[in-house]
Design a protein around this motif. Structure first.
Motif, mmCIF file in Angstrom:
data_model
loop_
_atom_site.group_PDB
_atom_site.id
_atom_site.type_symbol
_atom_site.label_atom_id
_atom_site.label_comp_id
_atom_site.label_asym_id
_atom_site.label_seq_id
_atom_site.Cartn_x
_atom_site.Cartn_y
_atom_site.Cartn_z
ATOM 1 N N GLY A 69 0.758 -1.098 -0.153
ATOM 2 C CA GLY A 69 0.088 0.155 0.517
ATOM 3 C C GLY A 69 0.424 1.294 -0.204
ATOM 4 N N GLY A 70 2.050 1.424 0.189
ATOM 5 C CA GLY A 70 3.038 2.358 0.376
ATOM 6 C C GLY A 70 2.974 3.151 -0.999
ATOM 7 N N ARG A 71 2.596 4.064 -1.335
ATOM 8 C CA ARG A 71 3.085 4.965 -2.834
ATOM 9 C C ARG A 71 4.361 6.452 -2.247
ATOM 10 N NH1 ARG A 71 -1.821 6.213 -1.910
ATOM 11 N NH2 ARG A 71 -1.967 4.420 0.235
ATOM 12 N N VAL A 72 4.427 6.444 -3.669
ATOM 13 C CA VAL A 72 5.214 8.092 -4.038
ATOM 14 C C VAL A 72 4.681 8.487 -5.300
ATOM 15 C CG1 VAL A 72 6.921 7.000 -4.501
ATOM 16 C CG2 VAL A 72 6.861 8.736 -4.190
ATOM 17 N N ARG A 73 4.683 9.721 -4.827
ATOM 18 C CA ARG A 73 3.632 10.106 -6.158
ATOM 19 C C ARG A 73 4.681 11.989 -6.722
ATOM 20 N NH1 ARG A 73 -2.381 11.246 -6.431
ATOM 21 N NH2 ARG A 73 -3.596 9.675 -8.107
ATOM 22 N N PHE A 74 4.889 11.949 -7.681
ATOM 23 C CA PHE A 74 5.488 12.925 -7.948
ATOM 24 C C PHE A 74 5.590 14.327 -9.344
ATOM 25 C CE2 PHE A 74 7.561 9.188 -8.931
ATOM 26 C CZ PHE A 74 8.584 9.003 -10.307
ATOM 27 N N LEU A 108 1.128 6.888 -14.651
ATOM 28 C CA LEU A 108 0.798 7.447 -15.075
ATOM 29 C C LEU A 108 -0.591 8.507 -14.839
ATOM 30 C CD1 LEU A 108 2.316 10.044 -16.511
ATOM 31 C CD2 LEU A 108 1.448 9.175 -18.146
ATOM 32 N N ASP A 109 -0.314 9.747 -13.885
ATOM 33 C CA ASP A 109 -1.510 10.598 -13.569
ATOM 34 C C ASP A 109 -2.317 11.570 -14.729
ATOM 35 O OD1 ASP A 109 -1.399 8.262 -11.150
ATOM 36 O OD2 ASP A 109 -0.110 10.078 -10.275
ATOM 37 N N ARG A 117 -3.044 5.431 -15.939
ATOM 38 C CA ARG A 117 -2.932 4.444 -16.299
ATOM 39 C C ARG A 117 -1.116 3.715 -15.966
ATOM 40 N NH1 ARG A 117 0.585 5.095 -20.997
ATOM 41 N NH2 ARG A 117 1.379 6.799 -21.310
ATOM 42 N N TYR A 118 -1.654 2.479 -16.157
ATOM 43 C CA TYR A 118 -0.114 1.779 -15.716
ATOM 44 C C TYR A 118 0.564 1.678 -16.822
ATOM 45 C CZ TYR A 118 3.023 -2.262 -15.951
ATOM 46 O OH TYR A 118 3.816 -3.107 -15.892
ATOM 47 N N MET A 143 5.782 17.493 -18.787
ATOM 48 C CA MET A 143 5.967 16.928 -17.733
ATOM 49 C C MET A 143 4.910 16.471 -17.398
ATOM 50 S SD MET A 143 7.722 18.981 -15.339
ATOM 51 C CE MET A 143 7.157 18.975 -13.589
ATOM 52 N N ARG A 144 5.180 15.143 -16.656
ATOM 53 C CA ARG A 144 4.265 14.173 -16.154
ATOM 54 C C ARG A 144 3.982 13.354 -14.758
ATOM 55 N NH1 ARG A 144 7.832 12.583 -20.369
ATOM 56 N NH2 ARG A 144 6.253 11.663 -22.485
ATOM 57 N N TYR A 145 2.994 13.195 -14.519
ATOM 58 C CA TYR A 145 2.840 12.944 -13.004
ATOM 59 C C TYR A 145 2.278 11.702 -12.694
ATOM 60 C CZ TYR A 145 1.327 17.908 -13.175
ATOM 61 O OH TYR A 145 1.683 19.247 -13.348
ATOM 62 N N PHE A 146 3.525 11.085 -12.034
ATOM 63 C CA PHE A 146 3.402 9.427 -11.531
ATOM 64 C C PHE A 146 2.834 9.182 -10.439
ATOM 65 C CE2 PHE A 146 6.628 10.902 -14.434
ATOM 66 C CZ PHE A 146 6.835 9.669 -15.850
ATOM 67 N N THR A 147 2.658 7.404 -9.667
ATOM 68 C CA THR A 147 2.737 7.182 -8.691
ATOM 69 C C THR A 147 3.508 5.987 -8.886
ATOM 70 O OG1 THR A 147 0.049 8.231 -8.324
ATOM 71 C CG2 THR A 147 1.199 6.149 -7.369
ATOM 72 N N LEU A 148 4.234 6.156 -8.092
ATOM 73 C CA LEU A 148 4.733 4.577 -7.883
ATOM 74 C C LEU A 148 5.041 4.002 -6.612
ATOM 75 C CD1 LEU A 148 7.595 3.527 -8.985
ATOM 76 C CD2 LEU A 148 8.833 4.460 -7.330
ATOM 77 N N ASN A 149 4.027 2.618 -6.765
ATOM 78 C CA ASN A 149 3.802 1.961 -5.368
ATOM 79 C C ASN A 149 4.796 1.172 -5.182
ATOM 80 O OD1 ASN A 149 0.544 1.947 -5.663
ATOM 81 N ND2 ASN A 149 1.077 1.365 -8.006
ATOM 82 N N PHE A 150 4.744 0.780 -4.162
ATOM 83 C CA PHE A 150 6.080 -0.047 -3.214
ATOM 84 C C PHE A 150 5.677 -1.871 -2.811
ATOM 85 C CE2 PHE A 150 7.263 3.631 -2.286
ATOM 86 C CZ PHE A 150 8.417 4.205 -0.758
#
Length: 360
Positions: A69-74, A108-109, A117-118, A143-150
């Motif tokens: 459930g850990g995530r980092v957004r940037f 990618l957000d 989307r993945y 510029m792109r927006y990301f979520t990375l799942n742990f």
């Protein structure tokens, strides 16, 4: 045999291998961490405080450092996003992909459509022992927006994001301005046996609804002890999902703890949606699982009889149905990605129903 020499689609970038790379610690600005306990201050990423986890039971003490459930957004305009993960060891299971236990996956957000989307996953070499590197490249610079799942079944001590040295780096997109959805339960709740972290059902619901969440699933160890019930009751949350069934060792144990869990959460959070579900792998032992389901239904009835209008019930037997019913588990218990998608469908429906009724 090295299959990547035969089929280049199996080739994995195990090293960053860029001269202009800058490594950013995800604990620093402008990176935003979610689903982890006090992540910028603790020496290791974890899901709950040491003093709670180490005193609930032996299993929780072993698993709370797993970053499910850990995530980092940037956000960045770098033409690649690399990672360097420091991990005390890498977890191998015979019935769950290495990409799920120990991998990271990148999404990618879209700030316009609010969709996600993945993009790709980061995989360790099977021989890796203390972490790994990886890189995902893009064809252009914007510029792109990301979520990375742990990872779901591995611990992570440190994580760095590698970007071009002249790239812009900024905060990622924000979730809806709501407290996290809190999930409590078993190995299924933790994410076993999804092929990658983003395919656990909570992550799917989170992407669909743009809602933050906290995964408190503990493999074999979600047993409803008073200590963890009191801890969860003290958390800030917008929804509570009681995926608590599997790990109660007996029907009697479930009777003694299931309704208590409801009462503890409801006393601390009188107005939030409370969703309870029974095990989805129902057909493995219909008689025994019917007894357990009856306990959960009794909690639901008890809540309704008290006048609770914001409690919801999902019959686990109804989840693994339809044309893909035979594809829903790896081992008769733990869901495949299809099984998790069906679980996400059921939970998302109840959350949307709860929010609709609440704001009518």
């Amino acid at each position: 045999m090295d299959i990547s020499k035969i089929d280049r689609n199996f080739k994995i970038e195990h090293h960053i291998d860029e001269e202009n790379v800058v490594l950013y610690d995800v604990r620093s600005e402008p990176f935003d961490l979610y689903g982890l306990y006090n992540p910028t201050e603790e020496a290791d990423f974890k899901r709950m405080p040491d003093e709670i986890a180490k005193n609930v039971n032996e299993g929780v003490a072993s698993l709370y450092l797993n970053t499910a459930g850990g995530r980092v957004r940037f956000a960045t305009d770098s033409r690649y996003v690399a990672i360097k993960a420091e991990m005390p060891s890498l977890t191998h299971f015979s019935h769950m992909p290495f990409s799920g236990t120990s991998g990271f996956d990148l999404y990618l957000d879209d700030p316009v459509s609010d969709s996600t989307r993945y993009v790709k996953s980061y995989f360790a070499d099977m021989r890796a022992t203390e972490g790994f590197e990886g890189k995902v490249s893009f064809s252009d610079r914007k510029m792109r927006y990301f979520t990375l799942n742990f990872p779901t079944y591995n611990s992570v001590k440190n994580l760095w994001i590698g970007l071009e040295d002249d790239a812009t780096v900024d905060h990622g997109l924000s979730y809806k301005p709501l407290a996290p959805v809190v999930y409590y339960g078993s190995s299924i709740t933790q994410g076993g046996c999804s092929s990658r972290p983003g395919n656990a059902y909570q992550a799917i619901v989170s992407r669909r609804m743009n809602m933050d969440f906290l995964n408190l699933g503990f493999s074999g160890s979600g047993k409803g002890e008073d200590l963890i019930l009191d801890y969860m009751a003290g958390l800030n949350m917008s929804v509570f999902v009681s995926d608590y069934d599997h790990n109660a060792p007996t029907v009697e144990h479930l009777k003694n703890t299931h309704c208590k869990l409801y009462e503890k959460i409801r006393a601390a959070h009188p107005d939030i949606p409370y969703i309870m579900l029974s095990k989805p792998d129902f057909l493995g032992n219909v008689f025994h699982n019917s007894e357990r389901r009856d306990v959960i239904i009794d909690t639901f009835r008890y809540a309704k009889e008290r006048g609770d209008k914001n409690v919801y019930w999902i019959d686990g037997e109804s989840i693994f149905r339809g044309p893909y019913a035979q594809l829903c588990t790896v081992d008769g218990c733990h869901p495949t990605d299809i099984g998790f998608a069906l679980m996400a469908d059921a939970v998302e429906h109840e959350i949307r129903t709860a929010f609709t009724q609440r704001y009518l």
